[in-house]
Design an enzyme around this catalytic site. Structure first.
Site: not given
Ligand code: NCD
Length: 311
Positions: A52-53, A81, A102, A130
């Protein structure tokens, strides 16, 4: 109240009038503005799973005429890396006008924001915050109940690790909303958050079972147990399946609106979905609306004026 160039890292960085300004702006985004962000580029840097986000941010940008670059897993980015969050952010800032990040680590979005000048938006940092979910949650509650201050909101589930809960409760505290936190002891709200509510004089209660409070609630915000944040799988096994909302339980409380940030993994029976009080899929749709508003605002294309009216 200028939002242009602003980072969106924690809901705590927004006072009540600023939150209200975002909700007002979101309502204006119920209409299409297909050229608002034409020529702009948004980068999505997602180090943790998301449906969703990430995709509602991308849909928001596309619907406003902008373009999107990014990565959806840490594995396909140079973090595999060993590149630092700050370095990745610096590079992305050369490619994009705004960055959505995120990350599993608390504070990661703040680190990125401090490294660059373009707006950085936190799409979730560990169990911490959030904030964009909170804007869409508030928008959903406001549409259903109109008055954010005069209602009673229950939170049920993983209140310990659930960042959506931590963000939304902090926001509702600014509106003086009455809150009840319902969770098994291991999953209750972190003590530092309830102590903050004590200091602010926020009206709240803590319970272990939802049955006693259900009929008093205007909204019940249910969450998934955040399995990935448990240090010990044995603790997860102990609380797994500890609560479940179904049609039989709701028969005695036909007015309480049910919200959930999704994904659900069994906390809400599918027989609830067809009830008019089930708001969670509409809530997910509002993610696009709220994120269109936020993107427009931080990129300097606000529809409402600083006082809420006209240009
Ligand atoms: C939430 C999250 O990522 O914190 N999902 C979302 O953004 N809608 C909730 C969750 O994962 O349980």
């Amino acid at each position: 109240m200028d939002f242009k160039g602003r980072d969106v890292i924690s809901i705590r960085d927004f006072d009540r009038p600023q939150i209200e300004a975002v909700l007002t702006e979101a309502a204006l985004h119920e209409d299409d503005h297909p050229d608002l962000l034409r020529g702009r580029v948004m980068a999505t840097c997602f180090y943790e799973p998301s449906t969703r986000t990430r995709l509602s941010f991308e849909a928001a940008m596309h619907r406003l005429g902008g373009r999107v670059i990014g990565f959806a897993t840490a594995k396909t980015s140079s973090s595999a890396k060993g590149e630092s969050i700050a370095d990745t952010a610096r590079v992305m800032a050369g490619y994009a006008d705004a960055i959505v990040i995120r990350h599993p680590l608390e504070g990661a979005a703040r680190v990125a924001a401090e490294a660059v000048d373009v707006p950085v938006i936190n799409g979730g940092d560990g169990a911490n915050q959030h904030p964009t979910q909170t804007f869409l949650d508030l928008y959903t509650i406001q549409r259903a109940c109109s008055d954010l201050g005069g209602i009673h909101v229950g939170f049920l589930g993983d209140l310990r690790f659930g960042r959506t809960v931590h963000s939304l409760a902090a926001a509702l505290a600014k509106f003086g909303t009455k809150m009840t936190f319902v969770a098994p002891p291991f999953l209750r709200m972190p003590r530092h958050l309830v102590e903050e509510f004590d200091d602010l004089g926020v009206p709240y209660r803590e319970l272990e079972g939802v049955e006693d409070v259900l009929r008093d609630l205007d909204v019940l915000y249910v969450t998934r147990i955040q399995k990935e944040r448990f240090a010990d799988p044995i603790e997860y096994d102990k609380v797994k399946g500890a609560y479940r909302i179904d049609r039989a339980l709701l028969a005695g409380a036909p007015d309480v609106r049910i919200m959930h940030p999704l994904p659900r993994v069994g906390e809400i029976a599918t027989d609830v979905d067809a009830l008019p009080q089930a708001l969670y899929f509409a809530q997910a749709r509002h993610g696009v609306t709220a994120r269109k508003a936020l993107l427009g605002m931080v990129l300097g294309r606000r529809l409402s004026g600083p006082t809420g009216g006209g240009s």
